[in-house]
Enzyme design. Structure first.
Site, PDB file in Angstrom:
ATOM      1  N   ASN A 298      -2.132  93.145  -7.831  1.00  0.00           N
ATOM      2  CA  ASN A 298      -2.764  91.946  -8.795  1.00  0.00           C
ATOM      3  C   ASN A 298      -1.359  90.590  -8.211  1.00  0.00           C
ATOM      4  OD1 ASN A 298      -4.193  89.405  -9.565  1.00  0.00           O
ATOM      5  ND2 ASN A 298      -4.355  90.986 -11.666  1.00  0.00           N
TER       6      ASN A 298
ATOM      7  N   CYS B 249      -6.441  83.598 -11.827  1.00  0.00           N
ATOM      8  CA  CYS B 249      -6.319  84.199 -10.836  1.00  0.00           C
ATOM      9  C   CYS B 249      -7.490  82.973  -9.724  1.00  0.00           C
ATOM     10  CB  CYS B 249      -7.610  85.555 -10.964  1.00  0.00           C
ATOM     11  SG  CYS B 249      -6.023  86.540 -11.730  1.00  0.00           S
TER      12      CYS B 249
ATOM     13  N   HIS C 171     -11.404  88.733  -6.014  1.00  0.00           N
ATOM     14  CA  HIS C 171      -9.799  88.355  -6.554  1.00  0.00           C
ATOM     15  C   HIS C 171      -9.550  89.917  -6.744  1.00  0.00           C
ATOM     16  CE1 HIS C 171      -6.606  88.616  -8.793  1.00  0.00           C
ATOM     17  NE2 HIS C 171      -6.877  89.358  -9.927  1.00  0.00           N
TER      18      HIS C 171
HETATM   19  O1  UT7 Z   1      -6.179  89.166 -12.864  1.00  0.00           O
HETATM   20  C1  UT7 Z   1      -6.762  89.242 -13.480  1.00  0.00           C
HETATM   21  C2  UT7 Z   1      -6.716  90.167 -15.069  1.00  0.00           C
HETATM   22  N1  UT7 Z   1      -6.479  91.381 -14.705  1.00  0.00           N
HETATM   23  C3  UT7 Z   1      -7.390  92.198 -14.569  1.00  0.00           C
HETATM   24  O2  UT7 Z   1      -8.663  92.136 -14.377  1.00  0.00           O
HETATM   25  C4  UT7 Z   1      -7.159  93.838 -15.193  1.00  0.00           C
HETATM   26  C5  UT7 Z   1      -8.436  94.128 -15.546  1.00  0.00           C
HETATM   27  N2  UT7 Z   1      -7.636  95.406 -16.616  1.00  0.00           N
HETATM   28  C6  UT7 Z   1      -8.038  96.850 -15.477  1.00  0.00           C
HETATM   29  O3  UT7 Z   1      -7.884  96.466 -14.342  1.00  0.00           O
HETATM   30  C7  UT7 Z   1      -7.941  97.884 -16.669  1.00  0.00           C
HETATM   31  O4  UT7 Z   1      -7.974  97.824 -18.154  1.00  0.00           O
HETATM   32  C8  UT7 Z   1      -6.782  98.946 -16.871  1.00  0.00           C
HETATM   33  C9  UT7 Z   1      -5.956  99.246 -15.087  1.00  0.00           C
HETATM   34  C10 UT7 Z   1      -5.331  97.648 -17.134  1.00  0.00           C
HETATM   35  C11 UT7 Z   1      -6.172 100.284 -17.490  1.00  0.00           C
HETATM   36  O5  UT7 Z   1      -6.871 101.101 -17.217  1.00  0.00           O
HETATM   37  P1  UT7 Z   1      -8.833 101.602 -18.565  1.00  0.00           P
HETATM   38  O6  UT7 Z   1      -8.967 103.027 -16.616  1.00  0.00           O
HETATM   39  O7  UT7 Z   1      -8.932 100.316 -18.322  1.00  0.00           O
HETATM   40  O8  UT7 Z   1      -7.602 101.937 -18.696  1.00  0.00           O
HETATM   41  P2  UT7 Z   1      -7.341 101.896 -20.732  1.00  0.00           P
HETATM   42  O9  UT7 Z   1      -6.854 100.592 -20.616  1.00  0.00           O
HETATM   43  O10 UT7 Z   1      -9.147 102.213 -21.371  1.00  0.00           O
HETATM   44  O11 UT7 Z   1      -5.957 102.733 -21.010  1.00  0.00           O
HETATM   45  C12 UT7 Z   1      -6.468 104.444 -21.008  1.00  0.00           C
HETATM   46  C13 UT7 Z   1      -5.227 104.941 -21.250  1.00  0.00           C
HETATM   47  C14 UT7 Z   1      -4.907 105.071 -22.756  1.00  0.00           C
HETATM   48  O12 UT7 Z   1      -4.328 105.863 -23.199  1.00  0.00           O
HETATM   49  P3  UT7 Z   1      -5.328 106.284 -24.591  1.00  0.00           P
HETATM   50  O13 UT7 Z   1      -4.817 105.522 -25.407  1.00  0.00           O
HETATM   51  O14 UT7 Z   1      -6.090 106.594 -24.047  1.00  0.00           O
HETATM   52  O15 UT7 Z   1      -4.361 107.568 -24.973  1.00  0.00           O
HETATM   53  C15 UT7 Z   1      -3.675 104.143 -22.237  1.00  0.00           C
HETATM   54  O16 UT7 Z   1      -2.641 103.813 -23.094  1.00  0.00           O
HETATM   55  O17 UT7 Z   1      -4.677 105.086 -20.236  1.00  0.00           O
HETATM   56  C16 UT7 Z   1      -2.880 104.339 -20.608  1.00  0.00           C
HETATM   57  N3  UT7 Z   1      -2.061 103.732 -20.411  1.00  0.00           N
HETATM   58  C17 UT7 Z   1      -1.870 104.289 -18.780  1.00  0.00           C
HETATM   59  N4  UT7 Z   1      -1.168 105.523 -18.698  1.00  0.00           N
HETATM   60  C18 UT7 Z   1      -1.064 106.425 -17.901  1.00  0.00           C
HETATM   61  C19 UT7 Z   1      -2.116 102.467 -20.087  1.00  0.00           C
HETATM   62  N5  UT7 Z   1      -2.002 102.567 -18.464  1.00  0.00           N
HETATM   63  C20 UT7 Z   1      -0.966 103.033 -18.232  1.00  0.00           C
HETATM   64  C21 UT7 Z   1      -0.196 103.511 -17.102  1.00  0.00           C
HETATM   65  N6  UT7 Z   1      -0.170 105.060 -16.840  1.00  0.00           N
HETATM   66  N7  UT7 Z   1       0.641 102.903 -16.278  1.00  0.00           N
END
Ligand code: UT7
Length: 323
Positions: free
Chosen positions: A271, A117, A241
């Protein structure tokens, strides 16, 4: 020697730009219909409402590159080098840039850059360096088809990534040009946080990437601002980004840059890695958000974990809307 500096040689300026997005729109509702997710979760946690899927990296790069050449009033024959930032090349061998070079009739060299990225900003700095060394015109493109590298059954990644391309033409100037300062970096010890094996899908520790993204974007931005001798207050626009609106908001709030000075397109693109900064930059330019003399900060981070930022002072072409 640090990877940041203030260039003071034969400069370059952006004289044309263009973008390309595949026509197929994938909405959050489309994911809601087949994965354990909701439009509400995706919108609130990422800021993404839809993204585009399809085409090939070369086809998107060629469309964006051709638009940039047209705007600059140039043909491929005028271009000394095409740099294609991509982390989703169409082939293992050869570079995707070689197809772009052929189909756009570019006279000079061609190579891909993979800094994920951060790739477009790495390319921007490299283009300036090569122009300082004597090249006259460089076509710089960021293009991706990340939908191919994403497991469409994995809700953790499928909802995030999209396909697209953005391109700029850089031309030599008699003065110091647009680039005031830059900062390039990488922490390869963290590379396992986001990767895709050859032939396989992307996996990511989203939480840890998120945490690092905010810290690194702010650090790199401050390094470039200090090298340029300006403060965040002097910025007319930040082009970050486009990974997650919460990352952008957190980083910009730490830089004391309010939302009306930030370029965002991720609600409609998702993204797009190397393509995300040029897509957001072109959107801002076409909307007349940049005027002559404005300071613009570009800042990216991503797999590697790589980061890159650059401060430019806009001396280039302006579209009708801004004149
Ligand atoms: O380009 C550079 C690289 N990429 C990035 O910069 C991405 C960086 N990370 C992020 O943008 C965020 O961490 C995510 C969008 C990927 C995830 O958001 P988050 O607020 O960090 O969520 P989390 O990983 O803490 O997950 C919270 C909950 C989890 O469930 P439990 O374990 O709390 O029961 C996940 O399994 O949300 C769940 N979850 C979802 N729920 C509904 C993860 N993806 C989804 C989804 N829909 N699509």
């Amino acid at each position: 020697m640090p990877a940041s500096t203030t260039p003071a040689r034969r400069g370059a300026t952006i004289s044309g730009w263009g973008t390309a997005l595949p026509p197929h729109v994938v909405t959050n509702a489309d994911f809601e219909a087949r994965l354990d997710t909701t439009d509400e979760w995706i919108t609130e946690r990422t800021g993404i409402r839809e993204r585009r899927h399809g085409s090939s990296t070369a086809a998107l790069a060629i469309e964006a590159g051709r638009a940039a050449l047209d705007m600059a009033g140039l043909t491929g024959d005028d271009i000394d080098l095409v740099l294609l930032a991509t982390t989703s090349p169409d082939y293992q061998i050869p570079s995707t840039a070689s197809q772009v070079q052929d189909e756009l009739g570019i006279r000079g060299g061609a190579c891909d850059i993979n800094a994920a990225c951060s790739g477009f900003v790495y390319g921007l700095v490299q283009a300036h360096g090569l122009i300082a060394m004597g090249l006259n015109r460089v076509l710089l493109i960021g293009a991706e088809t990340l939908s191919r590298l994403t497991d469409q059954e994995d809700r953790n990644t499928a909802i995030l990534f999209g396909d697209g391309a953005g391109a700029v033409v850089l031309e030599a100037t008699d003065d110091a040009g647009q680039l005031l300062a830059f900062d390039l970096g990488s922490d390869g010890s963290a590379r396992k946080l986001l990767d895709a094996p050859i032939g396989g899908y992307m996996q990511m520790n989203g939480k840890e990437v998120f945490r690092r993204a905010v810290t690194v974007m702010v650090q790199s931005a401050n390094t470039s601002l200090a090298s340029a001798g300006i403060s965040a207050d002097d910025l007319a626009l930040v082009v970050p980004h486009q990974a997650n609106i919460r990352i952008i908001e957190a980083a910009c709030s730490r830089l004391n840059v309010d939302a009306d000075r930030v370029a965002t397109v991720l609600a409609t693109t998702g993204n797009t890695s190397s393509a995300s900064i040029p897509l957001a930059l072109v959107d801002a330019l076409d909307s007349g958000r940049v005027k002559k003399g404005d300071h613009v900060l570009l800042v990216g981070f991503g797999a590697g974990m790589s980061w890159a930022s650059a401060v430019i002072r806009w001396t280039g072409h302006l579209p009708e809307v801004a004149s």
